[in-house]
Write an enzyme that holds these catalytic residues in place. Structure first.
Site, PDB file in Angstrom:
ATOM      1  N   LEU A   1       0.851  -1.204   0.000  1.00  0.00           N
ATOM      2  CA  LEU A   1       0.000   0.000   0.000  1.00  0.00           C
ATOM      3  C   LEU A   1       0.883   1.249   0.000  1.00  0.00           C
ATOM      4  CD1 LEU A   1      -3.165   0.324   0.057  1.00  0.00           C
ATOM      5  CD2 LEU A   1      -2.877   1.012   2.444  1.00  0.00           C
ATOM      6  N   GLY A   2       1.646   1.404  -1.093  1.00  0.00           N
ATOM      7  CA  GLY A   2       2.435   2.630  -1.264  1.00  0.00           C
ATOM      8  C   GLY A   2       1.580   3.666  -1.969  1.00  0.00           C
ATOM      9  N   ARG A   3       2.242   4.570  -2.662  1.00  0.00           N
ATOM     10  CA  ARG A   3       1.497   5.631  -3.355  1.00  0.00           C
ATOM     11  C   ARG A   3       0.494   5.042  -4.342  1.00  0.00           C
ATOM     12  NH1 ARG A   3       6.855   7.095  -3.611  1.00  0.00           N
ATOM     13  NH2 ARG A   3       7.473   9.154  -2.854  1.00  0.00           N
ATOM     14  N   ILE A   4       0.969   4.092  -5.159  1.00  0.00           N
ATOM     15  CA  ILE A   4       0.079   3.540  -6.192  1.00  0.00           C
ATOM     16  C   ILE A   4      -0.985   2.656  -5.552  1.00  0.00           C
ATOM     17  CG2 ILE A   4      -0.035   2.110  -8.287  1.00  0.00           C
ATOM     18  CD1 ILE A   4       2.868   3.032  -8.897  1.00  0.00           C
TER      19      ILE A   4
ATOM     20  N   ARG B   1       4.807  -4.178   4.768  1.00  0.00           N
ATOM     21  CA  ARG B   1       5.722  -4.357   5.893  1.00  0.00           C
ATOM     22  C   ARG B   1       5.120  -3.878   7.202  1.00  0.00           C
ATOM     23  NH1 ARG B   1      11.001  -2.182   3.017  1.00  0.00           N
ATOM     24  NH2 ARG B   1       9.320  -0.934   2.194  1.00  0.00           N
TER      25      ARG B   1
ATOM     26  N   ARG C   1       5.809  -5.788 -10.163  1.00  0.00           N
ATOM     27  CA  ARG C   1       6.944  -6.440 -10.820  1.00  0.00           C
ATOM     28  C   ARG C   1       6.651  -7.936 -10.954  1.00  0.00           C
ATOM     29  NH1 ARG C   1       8.175  -2.346 -12.468  1.00  0.00           N
ATOM     30  NH2 ARG C   1      10.084  -1.132 -12.247  1.00  0.00           N
TER      31      ARG C   1
ATOM     32  N   ASP D   1       0.301  -7.245 -16.035  1.00  0.00           N
ATOM     33  CA  ASP D   1       0.962  -6.199 -16.820  1.00  0.00           C
ATOM     34  C   ASP D   1       2.475  -6.372 -16.759  1.00  0.00           C
ATOM     35  OD1 ASP D   1       1.086  -3.787 -18.375  1.00  0.00           O
ATOM     36  OD2 ASP D   1       1.587  -2.662 -16.562  1.00  0.00           O
TER      37      ASP D   1
ATOM     38  N   GLU E   1      10.651 -10.001 -18.856  1.00  0.00           N
ATOM     39  CA  GLU E   1      10.093  -9.182 -19.947  1.00  0.00           C
ATOM     40  C   GLU E   1      11.143  -8.890 -21.017  1.00  0.00           C
ATOM     41  OE1 GLU E   1       8.521  -5.721 -17.995  1.00  0.00           O
ATOM     42  OE2 GLU E   1       7.216  -6.930 -16.730  1.00  0.00           O
TER      43      GLU E   1
ATOM     44  N   HIS F   1       3.426  -4.492 -20.080  1.00  0.00           N
ATOM     45  CA  HIS F   1       3.990  -3.526 -19.121  1.00  0.00           C
ATOM     46  C   HIS F   1       3.681  -2.084 -19.553  1.00  0.00           C
ATOM     47  CE1 HIS F   1       7.405  -2.843 -15.991  1.00  0.00           C
ATOM     48  NE2 HIS F   1       6.521  -1.870 -15.961  1.00  0.00           N
TER      49      HIS F   1
HETATM   50  C1  8YV Z   1       8.143   2.282 -16.307  1.00  0.00           C
HETATM   51  C2  8YV Z   1       7.574   1.007 -14.259  1.00  0.00           C
HETATM   52  O1  8YV Z   1       7.521   2.708 -17.441  1.00  0.00           O
HETATM   53  O2  8YV Z   1       7.836   3.028 -13.119  1.00  0.00           O
HETATM   54  C3  8YV Z   1       8.037   1.830 -13.127  1.00  0.00           C
HETATM   55  O3  8YV Z   1       8.608   1.244 -12.192  1.00  0.00           O
HETATM   56  O4  8YV Z   1       7.576  -0.157 -14.203  1.00  0.00           O
HETATM   57  C4  8YV Z   1       7.074   1.678 -15.466  1.00  0.00           C
HETATM   58  O5  8YV Z   1       6.207   2.701 -15.100  1.00  0.00           O
HETATM   59  C5  8YV Z   1       9.240   1.412 -16.696  1.00  0.00           C
HETATM   60  O6  8YV Z   1      10.060   1.165 -15.627  1.00  0.00           O
HETATM   61  C6  8YV Z   1      10.046   2.065 -17.793  1.00  0.00           C
HETATM   62  O7  8YV Z   1      10.957   1.176 -18.271  1.00  0.00           O
END
Ligand code: 8YV
Length: 325
Positions: free
Chosen positions: A152-155, A175, A232, A256, A261, A279
């Protein structure tokens, strides 16, 4: 600041190339036929690195860039950068938080809905002319779901705020408990997976989170379970996920991000009940532009003597005689 050499080892958006090239002497490493030879030649002059992509930036590279002061990275996640090592060497690492938060949160909710309601599949259905034969089968629903957010960070918070509007039950694992949110906290990921049917991961990569979404966590979600990942790919045990989807241990997944990748396991590509994206969480013109501008602005601020704008926690900036910024 043209006397300052800034290297770019992998290609970055035009705005970053132009911005860095305008203010600094840009070393166009991504164009070099032999990057190793280039680093050997120019490494001793390089004071800044503009980093894109997910190429490892670690102690071995720092050894070859003895004058390096700052790594200005494109993206909020920086698991490909050894920030702790940078911190030990007094090198500042910056990332691009905030400017992509809402974009990634929007995409996460879109992916969750697409996965539940089969949006890509029904589009394919119409295009294939199958609607003429019979209606598309009924799908799963977001109604009545219990969504567990991993990290639960910013995003994660931005996703939770959006999901509040959908009237679903929200909980989280991370955490630590966060005092200022109304969502239930689960001290263990497995405990959260047992309590929810929808797991949405925004967790960053790195050793601490590698494969934490494993077979047991997926099984705990149950046969109606949905797994969505916009953080990730390394966070999930991908072979275990493939098996869980194949064997009906969970219902579906919206992904995503992937472990390797841009390679996506062929088993996932062959499955029609999962939604796979390349992604693209932050990949709108506007947001990528804002991210690129922040990469440039961090370098300009640093070499203008004003410190970094968005340093990562492992490399807090202390102005001479002051506290960490
Ligand atoms: C990026 C991302 O576009 O911000 C991140 O950590 O995974 C994506 O928003 C990516 O890292 C760009 O390569």
């Amino acid at each position: 600041m043209k006397d300052v050499h800034v290297a770019m080892l992998s290609p970055m958006p035009p705005l970053v190339i132009e911005g860095v090239g305008r203010d600094f002497t840009l070393i166009r490493g991504w164009e070099a036929p032999d990057r190793n030879a280039l680093v050997a030649e120019v490494g001793p002059h390089v004071r800044g690195l503009a980093a894109g992509g997910h190429v490892a930036i670690d102690g071995a590279l720092f050894d070859r860039l003895p004058k390096l002061e700052i790594v200005s990275s494109f993206g909020v996640g920086y698991d490909h950068i050894d920030a702790a090592e940078a911190g030990r060497r007094g090198i500042v690492v910056t990332n691009t938080p905030d400017v992509l938060t809402d974009e990634v949160a929007d995409l996460a909710v879109a992916l969750l809905l697409a996965t539940l309601r089969h949006i890509p599949q029904v589009d394919r259905y119409v295009r294939a002319g199958k609607w003429l034969d019979k209606p598309y089968p009924l799908t799963a629903t977001l109604r009545g779901r219990k969504v567990g957010i991993l990290a639960l960070g910013r995003i994660g918070r931005a996703i939770a705020r959006r999901l509040e509007g959908f009237g679903v039950e929200i909980s989280y694992h991370g955490r630590q408990r966060q005092a200022d949110v109304p969502y239930a906290y689960h001290p263990t990921l497995l405990g959260m997976a047992e309590a929810v049917d929808t797991l949405l991961s925004v967790a960053p990569g790195g050793a601490e989170t590698a494969n934490i979404v494993d077979a047991a966590v997926l099984a705990a979600l149950g046969p109606n379970g949905i797994f969505v990942n916009v953080g990730r790919g390394s966070v999930v045990d991908e072979p275990a996920l493939v098996a869980a989807l194949r064997d009906g241990v969970i219902l579906s997944a919206g992904l995503d991000v992937f472990a390797d990748e841009p390679r996506v396991p062929p088993e996932l590509i062959a499955m029609d009940h999962v939604v796979l994206l390349p992604h693209v969480g932050s990949a709108s013109v506007e947001t990528r532009r804002a991210m690129g501008q922040l990469v440039v602005d961090n370098l300009v601020s640093w070499f203008g003597g004003k410190g970094p704008m968005t340093p990562v926690p492992e490399t807090p900036w202390r102005p001479a005689g002051g506290a960490a910024a």
